[in-house]
Motif scaffolding. Structure first.
Motif, short mmCIF file in Angstrom:
data_model
loop_
_atom_site.label_atom_id
_atom_site.label_comp_id
_atom_site.label_asym_id
_atom_site.label_seq_id
_atom_site.Cartn_x
_atom_site.Cartn_y
_atom_site.Cartn_z
N ARG A 485 0.83 -1.20 0.00
CA ARG A 485 0.00 0.00 0.00
C ARG A 485 0.87 1.26 0.00
O ARG A 485 0.54 2.24 -0.67
N GLN A 488 2.35 1.65 -3.43
CA GLN A 488 1.35 2.08 -4.41
C GLN A 488 1.09 3.58 -4.30
O GLN A 488 0.97 4.28 -5.31
N ALA A 560 -5.05 -1.12 -6.09
CA ALA A 560 -4.97 -0.53 -4.75
C ALA A 560 -5.64 -1.47 -3.76
O ALA A 560 -6.84 -1.78 -3.91
N ASP A 563 -7.41 -0.11 2.61
CA ASP A 563 -6.72 0.27 3.84
C ASP A 563 -7.39 -0.37 5.04
O ASP A 563 -8.58 -0.62 5.04
#
Length: 563
Positions: A485, A488, A560, A563
């Protein structure tokens, strides 16, 4: 894409080559920079405007060179040495080709965007003397006090054959051949389908986890995994990378980063220095013969001390001597940690999530120690065995990797006595160069008891510990599990259309922003991403027949994770 003079790829002539095409973002950077239409255009009224480029490593110089061609005026800031980690140390009084490569030294032919600039400058490359390659002549693997001599992989004992076979079998469980075939064909749809399926499965798992839980290795002993870590395959041992995210290792092997490597004759720092002094044939706005050197009147500015947003919306960049200049855009190519340690960077320039990504970057330590010797004596033959008296050496001793550089029988040779990473590099950190040489010679004496390396040493040795350099704080990024993450966020930062105004106009590049840290191609590709972002920031455009990375990013960009 072509492989230019001196570095023809050792690929199957009937198939396209494997290149660093993705896998996270399968965009053909090599095609973009060689297309006759060019990278794009800047509105004429903005020609001559300045762009601050923080760091004169390869990513900074590639970006500066391309921005100059477009009619902008890059202003390079450098706190250490031109070239960054493409650093070639000269030995006093030695011929020009006799160098010690302190940073990047071996460059896979799959690095096609990088080799575009090597070819542009007319530089010569030769095969790197990796273990068990023709360029190394012979290889010695020394592990647990037992020494094995080989001139080919087939000459090694069965244990090593079993390790190599297990590694190959383990990779096939994650679509290795299918992904390489898609890369060869530049089949974007198939490549994204295969790679994007691996990302959520392997982001949280380590390299060691992959090896230890694979069916291929589980059939073998712990000692097989130990040997794989100590001396590995290809360029050497892998245990320094065992804690890293397995995704990072997949990228290396699937794009052939660890295979078919070459070195630049006379030193790789000729590439950044060459771009500094090269006058492009096609140049907008600037008169013919313009170079980065002439734009800078011969020298880059001092290192950056602060970056802030000025009241008029421009960027105020202050150098180490207190001089402040304003720019409509900034490109930061330094290691990301320097934005919180060495540079007073205004916090509002990046989102808090971006700051987290920059701060969580994890750098690997690296140490090298070189000596120059009177001649390539290692080619002498032992009268009893008929073998080379010394070979390229992989060992579990503190030297780990020892490389031999032959410039011809009538020229001095160079030995990289020790090339080590992480904990092995830290063992060298407290010691001055002479003690490092003595430690390395002591370890090698146990492998080659009848060879007096010291009697051949001439001149002063050269060493480096990148983690001890305040301008770097480490050699290169080594992503840990869960870091996808962060990567990215950093990689996608050049596409700024949805950013709030206060975060636009500052761009990032460098191998620690890329998906392939430690490989120069990542630095080059991220610098080209930033060039696209700067073109757009200045109101420019790319051409329909040659779309840039940001034009296709929504379709081809890395997935993606939530989160």
């Amino acid at each position: 894409m072509t492989i230019g003079p001196g570095h023809e790829a050792a690929q199957d002539a009937d198939r396209p080559p494997v290149t660093i095409f993705g896998p996270d973002f399968p965009f053909a950077f090599d095609d973009w920079i060689t297309h006759p239409a060019g990278l794009g255009e800047i509105p004429p009224e903005r020609h001559g405007e300045e762009v601050a480029v923080v760091g004169a490593g390869i990513s900074g110089l590639v970006a500066a060179y391309e921005l100059m061609k477009l009619g902008l005026k890059p202003v390079l800031y450098e706190s250490s040495q031109m070239g960054g980690r493409l650093r070639s140390a000269r030995f006093e009084g030695a011929p020009a080709e006799v160098v010690a490569e302190l940073g990047g030294m071996r460059f896979p032919v799959s690095s096609t965007a990088f080799y575009h600039y090597v070819d542009l400058l007319g530089l010569e490359t030769k095969p790197f003397p990796n273990p068990l390659t023709p360029a190394s002549r012979s290889t010695v693997i020394d592990i647990e006090g037992e020494t094995h001599y080989a001139e080919s992989t087939e000459a090694l004992p069965p244990l090593f054959q079993e390790v190599a076979a297990a590694w190959a079998d383990a990779l096939e469980t994650v679509s290795f051949t299918e992904i390489q075939d898609a890369i060869r064909a530049r089949d974007v749809r198939t490549l994204k389908k295969l790679w994007d399926a691996l990302v959520p499965l392997w982001d949280d798992r380590t390299f060691y986890d992959f090896v230890a839980t694979s069916e291929a290795f589980s059939k073998l002993s712990f000692h097989h995994r130990e040997v794989f870590g100590q001396v590995g395959f290809g360029t050497g041992g892998w245990d320094s990378d065992f804690p890293n995210s397995m995704l990072e290792i997949f990228r290396v092997v699937m794009t052939n980063c660890d295979d078919d490597q070459r070195f630049v004759v006379g030193g790789v720092e000729q590439v950044p220095w060459g771009l500094w002094n090269h006058a492009p044939e096609q140049l907008v706005h600037w008169p013919a013969g313009t170079t980065l050197a002439t734009l800078h009147r011969g020298g880059a500015r001092a290192g950056v001390a602060a970056i802030a947003r000025a009241a008029d919306g421009s960027f105020a960049v202050t150098d180490a001597w207190g001089h402040t200049a304003r720019y409509p855009a900034v490109l930061a190519t330094c290691q990301s940690w320097l934005l919180t340690t060495q540079i007073d960077c205004e916090e509002s320039l990046f989102s808090q999530k971006m700051w987290t990504a920059l701060d969580r970057t994890r750098y690997m330590q690296s140490s090298k120690t070189f000596v120059m010797v009177d001649r390539p004596f290692w080619k002498d033959k032992d009268p009893e065995t008929g073998r080379d008296v010394m070979s390229m050496t992989l060992t579990d001793r503190l030297t780990r990797g020892t490389y031999l550089f032959d410039h011809g029988d009538d020229l001095p040779g160079v030995i990289c006595l020790t090339y080590s990473w992480m904990s092995d590099a830290l063992k060298m950190l407290p010691y001055p160069v002479d003690q490092r040489v003595r430690l390395a010679l002591g370890a090698l004496k146990k492998i080659y008891p009848d060879v007096d390396i010291a009697q051949h040493i001439i001149g002063d040795p050269v060493t480096v510990s990148w983690e001890a350099d305040a301008n770097f704080l480490g050699a290169f990024k080594g992503a840990l599990p869960g870091h996808y993450r962060y990567n990215q966020r950093m990689y996608a930062h050049f596409v700024q259309g949805d950013f709030p105004p206060e975060q636009r106009g500052i761009f990032l590049a460098g191998d620690d922003v890329s998906w392939t840290p430690a490989w120069v191609e990542g630095a080059v590709q991220t610098s080209l991403n930033a060039v696209w972002g700067i073109i757009r920031h200045f109101g420019g455009r790319t051409f329909a027949e040659n779309p840039g990375p940001g034009d296709v990013f929504a379709e081809l960009g890395p997935i993606a994770l939530p989160d």
